[in-house]
Design a protein around this motif. Structure first.
Motif, PDB file in Angstrom:
ATOM      1  N   GLU A 140      49.793  19.408  12.159  1.00  0.00           N
ATOM      2  CA  GLU A 140      49.840  18.214  13.005  1.00  0.00           C
ATOM      3  C   GLU A 140      51.183  17.489  12.914  1.00  0.00           C
ATOM      4  O   GLU A 140      51.322  16.377  13.405  1.00  0.00           O
ATOM      5  CB  GLU A 140      48.707  17.264  12.628  1.00  0.00           C
ATOM      6  CG  GLU A 140      47.349  17.723  13.111  1.00  0.00           C
ATOM      7  CD  GLU A 140      47.267  17.822  14.625  1.00  0.00           C
ATOM      8  OE1 GLU A 140      47.683  16.869  15.306  1.00  0.00           O
ATOM      9  OE2 GLU A 140      46.797  18.869  15.120  1.00  0.00           O
TER      10      GLU A 140
ATOM     11  N   ASN B  31      57.705   8.646  13.048  1.00  0.00           N
ATOM     12  CA  ASN B  31      57.481   7.661  14.115  1.00  0.00           C
ATOM     13  C   ASN B  31      56.868   6.360  13.604  1.00  0.00           C
ATOM     14  O   ASN B  31      56.032   5.732  14.264  1.00  0.00           O
ATOM     15  CB  ASN B  31      56.588   8.249  15.215  1.00  0.00           C
ATOM     16  CG  ASN B  31      57.234   9.436  15.910  1.00  0.00           C
ATOM     17  OD1 ASN B  31      58.438   9.440  16.153  1.00  0.00           O
ATOM     18  ND2 ASN B  31      56.439  10.448  16.202  1.00  0.00           N
TER      19      ASN B  31
ATOM     20  N   LYS C 226      54.695   5.776  11.461  1.00  0.00           N
ATOM     21  CA  LYS C 226      53.272   5.784  11.128  1.00  0.00           C
ATOM     22  C   LYS C 226      53.106   5.596   9.623  1.00  0.00           C
ATOM     23  O   LYS C 226      53.969   6.007   8.837  1.00  0.00           O
ATOM     24  CB  LYS C 226      52.636   7.096  11.586  1.00  0.00           C
ATOM     25  CG  LYS C 226      52.741   7.325  13.097  1.00  0.00           C
ATOM     26  CD  LYS C 226      51.994   8.556  13.531  1.00  0.00           C
ATOM     27  CE  LYS C 226      52.263   8.858  15.005  1.00  0.00           C
ATOM     28  NZ  LYS C 226      51.948   7.720  15.884  1.00  0.00           N
TER      29      LYS C 226
ATOM     30  N   ASN D 198      41.065  14.876  12.323  1.00  0.00           N
ATOM     31  CA  ASN D 198      41.201  13.620  11.575  1.00  0.00           C
ATOM     32  C   ASN D 198      42.638  13.119  11.611  1.00  0.00           C
ATOM     33  O   ASN D 198      42.887  11.923  11.820  1.00  0.00           O
ATOM     34  CB  ASN D 198      40.761  13.803  10.128  1.00  0.00           C
ATOM     35  CG  ASN D 198      39.268  13.973   9.970  1.00  0.00           C
ATOM     36  OD1 ASN D 198      38.805  14.960   9.403  1.00  0.00           O
ATOM     37  ND2 ASN D 198      38.484  13.034  10.460  1.00  0.00           N
TER      38      ASN D 198
ATOM     39  N   GLN E   8      44.933  13.993  13.835  1.00  0.00           N
ATOM     40  CA  GLN E   8      45.248  13.694  15.228  1.00  0.00           C
ATOM     41  C   GLN E   8      44.773  12.287  15.595  1.00  0.00           C
ATOM     42  O   GLN E   8      45.505  11.518  16.225  1.00  0.00           O
ATOM     43  CB  GLN E   8      44.570  14.715  16.131  1.00  0.00           C
ATOM     44  CG  GLN E   8      44.715  14.460  17.621  1.00  0.00           C
ATOM     45  CD  GLN E   8      43.925  15.486  18.431  1.00  0.00           C
ATOM     46  OE1 GLN E   8      44.431  16.543  18.747  1.00  0.00           O
ATOM     47  NE2 GLN E   8      42.679  15.170  18.750  1.00  0.00           N
ATOM     48  N   ASP E   9      43.553  11.950  15.193  1.00  0.00           N
ATOM     49  CA  ASP E   9      43.012  10.612  15.469  1.00  0.00           C
ATOM     50  C   ASP E   9      43.823   9.547  14.743  1.00  0.00           C
ATOM     51  O   ASP E   9      44.076   8.456  15.292  1.00  0.00           O
ATOM     52  CB  ASP E   9      41.549  10.539  15.055  1.00  0.00           C
ATOM     53  CG  ASP E   9      40.637  11.360  15.944  1.00  0.00           C
ATOM     54  OD1 ASP E   9      41.088  11.798  17.028  1.00  0.00           O
ATOM     55  OD2 ASP E   9      39.476  11.598  15.548  1.00  0.00           O
TER      56      ASP E   9
ATOM     57  N   LYS F 148      46.988   9.669  13.971  1.00  0.00           N
ATOM     58  CA  LYS F 148      48.262   9.480  14.690  1.00  0.00           C
ATOM     59  C   LYS F 148      48.058   8.661  15.952  1.00  0.00           C
ATOM     60  O   LYS F 148      48.905   7.835  16.311  1.00  0.00           O
ATOM     61  CB  LYS F 148      48.879  10.843  15.026  1.00  0.00           C
ATOM     62  CG  LYS F 148      49.357  11.627  13.812  1.00  0.00           C
ATOM     63  CD  LYS F 148      50.178  12.844  14.216  1.00  0.00           C
ATOM     64  CE  LYS F 148      49.337  13.834  14.996  1.00  0.00           C
ATOM     65  NZ  LYS F 148      50.128  15.022  15.407  1.00  0.00           N
ATOM     66  N   ALA F 149      46.950   8.888  16.634  1.00  0.00           N
ATOM     67  CA  ALA F 149      46.683   8.183  17.895  1.00  0.00           C
ATOM     68  C   ALA F 149      46.509   6.675  17.651  1.00  0.00           C
ATOM     69  O   ALA F 149      46.825   5.862  18.536  1.00  0.00           O
ATOM     70  CB  ALA F 149      45.442   8.754  18.563  1.00  0.00           C
ATOM     71  N   ARG F 150      45.987   6.313  16.493  1.00  0.00           N
ATOM     72  CA  ARG F 150      45.773   4.888  16.205  1.00  0.00           C
ATOM     73  C   ARG F 150      47.065   4.135  15.995  1.00  0.00           C
ATOM     74  O   ARG F 150      47.083   2.892  16.016  1.00  0.00           O
ATOM     75  CB  ARG F 150      44.859   4.736  14.982  1.00  0.00           C
ATOM     76  CG  ARG F 150      43.401   5.082  15.251  1.00  0.00           C
ATOM     77  CD  ARG F 150      42.502   4.661  14.108  1.00  0.00           C
ATOM     78  NE  ARG F 150      42.633   5.505  12.939  1.00  0.00           N
ATOM     79  CZ  ARG F 150      41.926   6.615  12.738  1.00  0.00           C
ATOM     80  NH1 ARG F 150      41.059   7.034  13.651  1.00  0.00           N
ATOM     81  NH2 ARG F 150      42.084   7.328  11.632  1.00  0.00           N
ATOM     82  N   TYR F 151      48.145   4.857  15.760  1.00  0.00           N
ATOM     83  CA  TYR F 151      49.444   4.200  15.507  1.00  0.00           C
ATOM     84  C   TYR F 151      50.485   4.660  16.492  1.00  0.00           C
ATOM     85  O   TYR F 151      51.627   4.802  16.210  1.00  0.00           O
ATOM     86  CB  TYR F 151      49.884   4.480  14.065  1.00  0.00           C
ATOM     87  CG  TYR F 151      48.910   3.926  13.035  1.00  0.00           C
ATOM     88  CD1 TYR F 151      48.984   2.584  12.634  1.00  0.00           C
ATOM     89  CD2 TYR F 151      47.919   4.726  12.493  1.00  0.00           C
ATOM     90  CE1 TYR F 151      48.098   2.076  11.699  1.00  0.00           C
ATOM     91  CE2 TYR F 151      47.012   4.216  11.563  1.00  0.00           C
ATOM     92  CZ  TYR F 151      47.116   2.888  11.182  1.00  0.00           C
ATOM     93  OH  TYR F 151      46.231   2.393  10.270  1.00  0.00           O
TER      94      TYR F 151
END
Length: 225
Positions: free
Chosen positions: A48, A90, A92, A217, A219-220, A222-225
């Motif tokens: 990921e 990025n 995160k 897990n 991926q999710d 990363k999406a939150r930030y």
């Protein structure tokens, strides 16, 4: 080829040759199985896009990997235990992956986590204050069971109890084993739990399914930030 040799080979394929398995681990298949699941989580993070490096208990970057072989505290310093740092870039938040640490669940009760991924900020705070991490700051927990026979039903019941005390977990709690049993499957399949059975070297489809679940897990996250 013995199961221990196969597990060690899989660990080294993912983590390299710097893992210190300890003097007694050649006979401790359960420890090797935890290391093996840890290595799958690390590979999932890399897939990921994470950059992974390792630190000892004092925050020093190391290439000599020493993992706990019994449950302990994240701040324990009887040895220079190693954890992985997962950097997804990025800006995160950084994550850490640990073996054999205790996490605070409901009612402040400590729960043993065979393999655990949590926020680095929380891990650093707990090392500094000598506290157990809060389950709300944990992304992945893997309960790892290696049995030479069918799994006893009590293991699934204990896992459900563990999961129920980690209700604020940000991600998922997994029951991972090399074996299975009809009753265990029935119990876990009718509950909102994550489970993966027949996780052994050579069972490529099962290994990939588990790795992809861990990737979701991340991926999710990363999406939150």
């Amino acid at each position: 080829m013995s199961i221990n040799y196969s597990l060690i080979k899989g660990i080294r394929n993912r983590l390299g040759n710097a893992v210190n398995f300890g003097a007694n681990t050649s006979n401790a298949t359960s420890d090797l199985f935890e290391f093996y699941i840890f290595s799958i989580i690390i590979r999932a993070a890399q897939n990921e896009g994470a950059r992974v490096y390792y630190e000892d208990i004092y925050g020093r970057i190391t290439n000599s990997l020493t993992f706990r072989q019994s449950p302990g505290q994240i701040y324990g310093d009887t040895q220079r235990f190693t954890h992985a740092v997962l950097n997804f870039g990025n800006n995160k938040p950084l994550l850490e992956a640990h073996i054999g640490i205790k996490v605070k669940g409901q009612a402040q009760v400590a729960q043993e986590c065979d393999v655990c991924v949590l926020y680095r900020e929380e891990a650093s705070r707990c090392r500094r204050k000598r506290e157990q991490p809060r389950s709300s700051k944990v992304l992945i927990v893997a309960e790892c069971k290696h049995y030479s026979s069918d799994l006893p039903l009590d293991l699934a019941r204990s896992f459900i109890g563990l999961n129920s005390t980690l209700t604020r977990l940000e991600g998922d709690c997994y029951f991972v084993s090399n074996s299975t049993s009809k009753n265990v499957i029935k119990l876990l399949a009718n509950k909102p739990h994550k489970w993966a059975h027949y996780i052994v070297p050579g069972k490529t489809n099962n290994l990939n399914k588990l790795m992809y679940a861990f990737q979701v897990n991340f991926q999710d996250f990363k999406a939150r930030y």
